[in-house]
Motif scaffolding. Structure first.
Motif, PDB file in Angstrom:
ATOM      1  N   LYS A 162       0.861  -1.177   0.000  1.00 20.33           N
ATOM      2  CA  LYS A 162       0.000   0.000   0.000  1.00 20.33           C
ATOM      3  C   LYS A 162       0.900   1.231   0.000  1.00 20.33           C
ATOM      4  CE  LYS A 162      -4.432   0.959   1.722  1.00 20.33           C
ATOM      5  NZ  LYS A 162      -5.454   0.644   2.690  1.00 20.33           N
ATOM      6  N   ILE A 163       0.741   2.072  -1.033  1.00 18.04           N
ATOM      7  CA  ILE A 163       1.537   3.285  -1.172  1.00 18.04           C
ATOM      8  C   ILE A 163       0.573   4.440  -1.375  1.00 18.04           C
ATOM      9  CG2 ILE A 163       3.316   4.468  -2.530  1.00 18.04           C
ATOM     10  CD1 ILE A 163       4.295   1.631  -3.385  1.00 18.04           C
ATOM     11  N   ASP A 164       0.663   5.432  -0.512  1.00 19.64           N
ATOM     12  CA  ASP A 164      -0.220   6.604  -0.570  1.00 19.64           C
ATOM     13  C   ASP A 164      -1.698   6.209  -0.638  1.00 19.64           C
ATOM     14  OD1 ASP A 164       1.983   8.313  -0.501  1.00 19.64           O
ATOM     15  OD2 ASP A 164       2.149   8.357  -2.687  1.00 19.64           O
ATOM     16  N   GLY A 165      -2.062   5.182   0.139  1.00 19.34           N
ATOM     17  CA  GLY A 165      -3.455   4.768   0.220  1.00 19.34           C
ATOM     18  C   GLY A 165      -3.933   3.871  -0.908  1.00 19.34           C
ATOM     19  N   ILE A 166      -3.064   3.569  -1.861  1.00 19.09           N
ATOM     20  CA  ILE A 166      -3.426   2.714  -2.999  1.00 19.09           C
ATOM     21  C   ILE A 166      -2.673   1.393  -2.879  1.00 19.09           C
ATOM     22  CG2 ILE A 166      -3.396   2.491  -5.516  1.00 19.09           C
ATOM     23  CD1 ILE A 166      -3.454   5.572  -5.615  1.00 19.09           C
ATOM     24  N   THR A 167      -3.386   0.277  -3.063  1.00 20.94           N
ATOM     25  CA  THR A 167      -2.756  -1.037  -2.994  1.00 20.94           C
ATOM     26  C   THR A 167      -2.285  -1.455  -4.382  1.00 20.94           C
ATOM     27  OG1 THR A 167      -4.129  -1.676  -1.129  1.00 20.94           O
ATOM     28  CG2 THR A 167      -3.099  -3.465  -2.379  1.00 20.94           C
ATOM     29  N   TYR A 168      -1.016  -1.815  -4.480  1.00 19.72           N
ATOM     30  CA  TYR A 168      -0.425  -2.334  -5.711  1.00 19.72           C
ATOM     31  C   TYR A 168      -0.185  -3.817  -5.498  1.00 19.72           C
ATOM     32  CZ  TYR A 168       0.047   2.541  -6.795  1.00 19.72           C
ATOM     33  OH  TYR A 168      -0.239   3.860  -7.023  1.00 19.72           O
ATOM     34  N   THR A 201       8.136  -0.534  -5.542  1.00 22.97           N
ATOM     35  CA  THR A 201       8.447   0.885  -5.687  1.00 22.97           C
ATOM     36  C   THR A 201       7.809   1.400  -6.968  1.00 22.97           C
ATOM     37  OG1 THR A 201      10.543   0.426  -6.808  1.00 22.97           O
ATOM     38  CG2 THR A 201      10.641   0.732  -4.440  1.00 22.97           C
ATOM     39  N   THR A 257      -0.504   2.762 -13.657  1.00 26.41           N
ATOM     40  CA  THR A 257       0.688   3.083 -12.873  1.00 26.41           C
ATOM     41  C   THR A 257       1.742   2.001 -13.051  1.00 26.41           C
ATOM     42  OG1 THR A 257      -0.687   4.195 -11.236  1.00 26.41           O
ATOM     43  CG2 THR A 257       1.526   3.591 -10.546  1.00 26.41           C
TER      44      THR A 257
END
Length: 105
Positions: free
Chosen positions: A4-10, A73, A44
């Motif tokens: 989870k990066i900046d509230g978004i799950t990758y 990343t 993204t």
């Protein structure tokens, strides 16, 4: 792998793998790296992988120093193209076309 990066799950399971790279060093080597370039459903771009302490995924150790690790990343299209040039050898042109949405038949 998920992060989870900046509230978004990758998530590598729900993203398209564009290319992968492994430098051939054993996992116990300080310079080992294995990673892949992915494109999330929203477009993204991100790298997901694991490495020894001296490479991209190295982490700070509680007792000081670094240890190997894994992670995700985010990256830009320009940085992704540079990575492709550095890691994909003879396949670089085809991989860059795939990054841009073209398929070679």
């Amino acid at each position: 792998m998920k992060a989870k990066i900046d509230g978004i799950t990758y998530d590598t399971e729900t993203s398209r793998k564009i290319a992968e790279y492994e430098n051939g060093y054993p996992r116990t080597d300080l310079d080992f790296i294995r990673e892949a370039l992915y494109q999330a459903p929203d477009g993204t771009l991100f790298f997901a992988g694991e490495s020894g302490p001296r490479m991209r995924y190295g982490k700070n150790s509680e007792g000081g120093g670094k240890v190997g690790g894994e992670g995700i990343t985010l990256t830009t299209r320009e940085d992704a193209k540079e990575w492709i040039e550095l890691t994909q050898g003879e396949n670089a042109a085809a991989v860059k076309m795939e990054l841009d949405g073209y398929t070679i038949i």
